[in-house]
Design a protein around this motif. Sequence first.
Motif, mmCIF file in Angstrom:
data_model
loop_
_atom_site.group_PDB
_atom_site.id
_atom_site.type_symbol
_atom_site.label_atom_id
_atom_site.label_comp_id
_atom_site.label_asym_id
_atom_site.label_seq_id
_atom_site.Cartn_x
_atom_site.Cartn_y
_atom_site.Cartn_z
ATOM 1 N N ALA A 260 0.830 -1.201 0.000
ATOM 2 C CA ALA A 260 0.000 0.000 0.000
ATOM 3 C C ALA A 260 0.864 1.250 0.000
ATOM 4 O O ALA A 260 1.171 1.803 1.044
ATOM 5 C CB ALA A 260 -0.932 -0.003 1.204
ATOM 6 N N GLY A 261 1.296 1.640 -1.175
ATOM 7 C CA GLY A 261 1.973 2.899 -1.426
ATOM 8 C C GLY A 261 2.896 3.460 -0.370
ATOM 9 O O GLY A 261 2.656 4.548 0.112
ATOM 10 N N GLY A 262 3.936 2.739 0.012
ATOM 11 C CA GLY A 262 4.959 3.275 0.893
ATOM 12 C C GLY A 262 4.593 3.334 2.364
ATOM 13 O O GLY A 262 5.384 3.802 3.176
ATOM 14 N N SER A 263 3.441 2.845 2.741
ATOM 15 C CA SER A 263 3.021 2.916 4.134
ATOM 16 C C SER A 263 3.572 1.763 4.966
ATOM 17 O O SER A 263 3.415 1.752 6.185
ATOM 18 C CB SER A 263 1.486 2.892 4.217
ATOM 19 O OG SER A 263 0.994 1.631 3.810
ATOM 20 N N GLY A 264 4.195 0.792 4.301
ATOM 21 C CA GLY A 264 4.665 -0.390 5.005
ATOM 22 C C GLY A 264 3.578 -1.418 5.194
ATOM 23 O O GLY A 264 3.798 -2.469 5.770
ATOM 24 N N GLY A 265 2.399 -1.111 4.685
ATOM 25 C CA GLY A 265 1.268 -2.017 4.793
ATOM 26 C C GLY A 265 0.930 -2.638 3.458
ATOM 27 O O GLY A 265 1.582 -2.382 2.452
ATOM 28 N N ALA A 266 -0.079 -3.480 3.479
ATOM 29 C CA ALA A 266 -0.518 -4.148 2.262
ATOM 30 C C ALA A 266 -2.040 -4.206 2.241
ATOM 31 O O ALA A 266 -2.696 -4.096 3.275
ATOM 32 C CB ALA A 266 0.057 -5.551 2.191
ATOM 33 N N VAL A 267 -2.570 -4.374 1.046
ATOM 34 C CA VAL A 267 -4.006 -4.523 0.854
ATOM 35 C C VAL A 267 -4.259 -5.822 0.105
ATOM 36 O O VAL A 267 -3.400 -6.315 -0.617
ATOM 37 C CB VAL A 267 -4.628 -3.351 0.061
ATOM 38 C CG1 VAL A 267 -4.489 -2.056 0.821
ATOM 39 C CG2 VAL A 267 -4.014 -3.237 -1.312
ATOM 40 N N VAL A 268 -5.445 -6.362 0.301
ATOM 41 C CA VAL A 268 -5.889 -7.547 -0.428
ATOM 42 C C VAL A 268 -7.269 -7.244 -0.987
ATOM 43 O O VAL A 268 -8.131 -6.721 -0.277
ATOM 44 C CB VAL A 268 -5.946 -8.792 0.481
ATOM 45 C CG1 VAL A 268 -6.523 -9.981 -0.269
ATOM 46 C CG2 VAL A 268 -4.568 -9.124 1.027
ATOM 47 N N VAL A 269 -7.452 -7.541 -2.264
ATOM 48 C CA VAL A 269 -8.742 -7.394 -2.927
ATOM 49 C C VAL A 269 -9.174 -8.789 -3.380
ATOM 50 O O VAL A 269 -8.373 -9.519 -3.967
ATOM 51 C CB VAL A 269 -8.658 -6.453 -4.144
ATOM 52 C CG1 VAL A 269 -10.003 -6.342 -4.843
ATOM 53 C CG2 VAL A 269 -8.145 -5.086 -3.742
ATOM 54 N N MET A 270 -10.410 -9.152 -3.100
ATOM 55 C CA MET A 270 -10.932 -10.450 -3.525
ATOM 56 C C MET A 270 -12.196 -10.254 -4.352
ATOM 57 O O MET A 270 -13.042 -9.434 -4.006
ATOM 58 C CB MET A 270 -11.227 -11.338 -2.316
ATOM 59 C CG MET A 270 -9.969 -11.692 -1.547
ATOM 60 S SD MET A 270 -10.240 -12.855 -0.220
ATOM 61 C CE MET A 270 -10.147 -14.370 -1.138
ATOM 62 N N ALA A 271 -12.281 -11.031 -5.426
ATOM 63 C CA ALA A 271 -13.454 -11.017 -6.294
ATOM 64 C C ALA A 271 -13.942 -12.453 -6.456
ATOM 65 O O ALA A 271 -13.135 -13.372 -6.605
ATOM 66 C CB ALA A 271 -13.113 -10.413 -7.653
ATOM 67 N N VAL A 272 -15.250 -12.643 -6.421
ATOM 68 C CA VAL A 272 -15.870 -13.965 -6.484
ATOM 69 C C VAL A 272 -16.808 -13.984 -7.685
ATOM 70 O O VAL A 272 -17.600 -13.057 -7.872
ATOM 71 C CB VAL A 272 -16.646 -14.234 -5.167
ATOM 72 C CG1 VAL A 272 -17.370 -15.554 -5.218
ATOM 73 C CG2 VAL A 272 -15.702 -14.174 -3.971
ATOM 74 N N ASN A 273 -16.715 -15.049 -8.499
ATOM 75 C CA ASN A 273 -17.618 -15.109 -9.652
ATOM 76 C C ASN A 273 -18.991 -15.652 -9.244
ATOM 77 O O ASN A 273 -19.189 -16.093 -8.110
ATOM 78 C CB ASN A 273 -16.993 -15.888 -10.821
ATOM 79 C CG ASN A 273 -16.873 -17.382 -10.582
ATOM 80 O OD1 ASN A 273 -17.294 -17.912 -9.551
ATOM 81 N ND2 ASN A 273 -16.296 -18.076 -11.553
#
Length: 123
Positions: A53-66
């Motif tokens: 996540a843009g230099g914040s030292g964190g991360a994001v997860v996006v999930m999509a389900v069909n």
Amino acid sequence: MTARGPGPDPTRTFAPLPLRPPGARLAHRALALAVRDLLPARRPGVVAVGAEAGGSGGAVVVMAVNAAARTAGQDAAALVELLLHGRGGGSPDLAQGGGLPAGQLPQTLASIPALVVDSARPG
């Protein structure tokens, strides 16, 4: 890398590939949706995109389900909440969350196949 034992199993493929490109979270959502839309319509599928996540030292997860996965009982928001211990939300079709240290992203992505299998079990 695939989430299966010896021998080919074209019905279950998993490739943990943390993304590290600069850019907005919208790009990660668009990627998850684009991959989901390429999945066979009749086969349940869950797509997860993880990114720093843009230099914040964190991360994001996006999930999509069909739609086939939704019919089978999968819910993107519930999966993100389970994966990130309540740090996320969205709709049953598309959800995202953060608050994850970037160093934990590979391990978190690797845990998704088991999470999806466990969440599909009745009761």
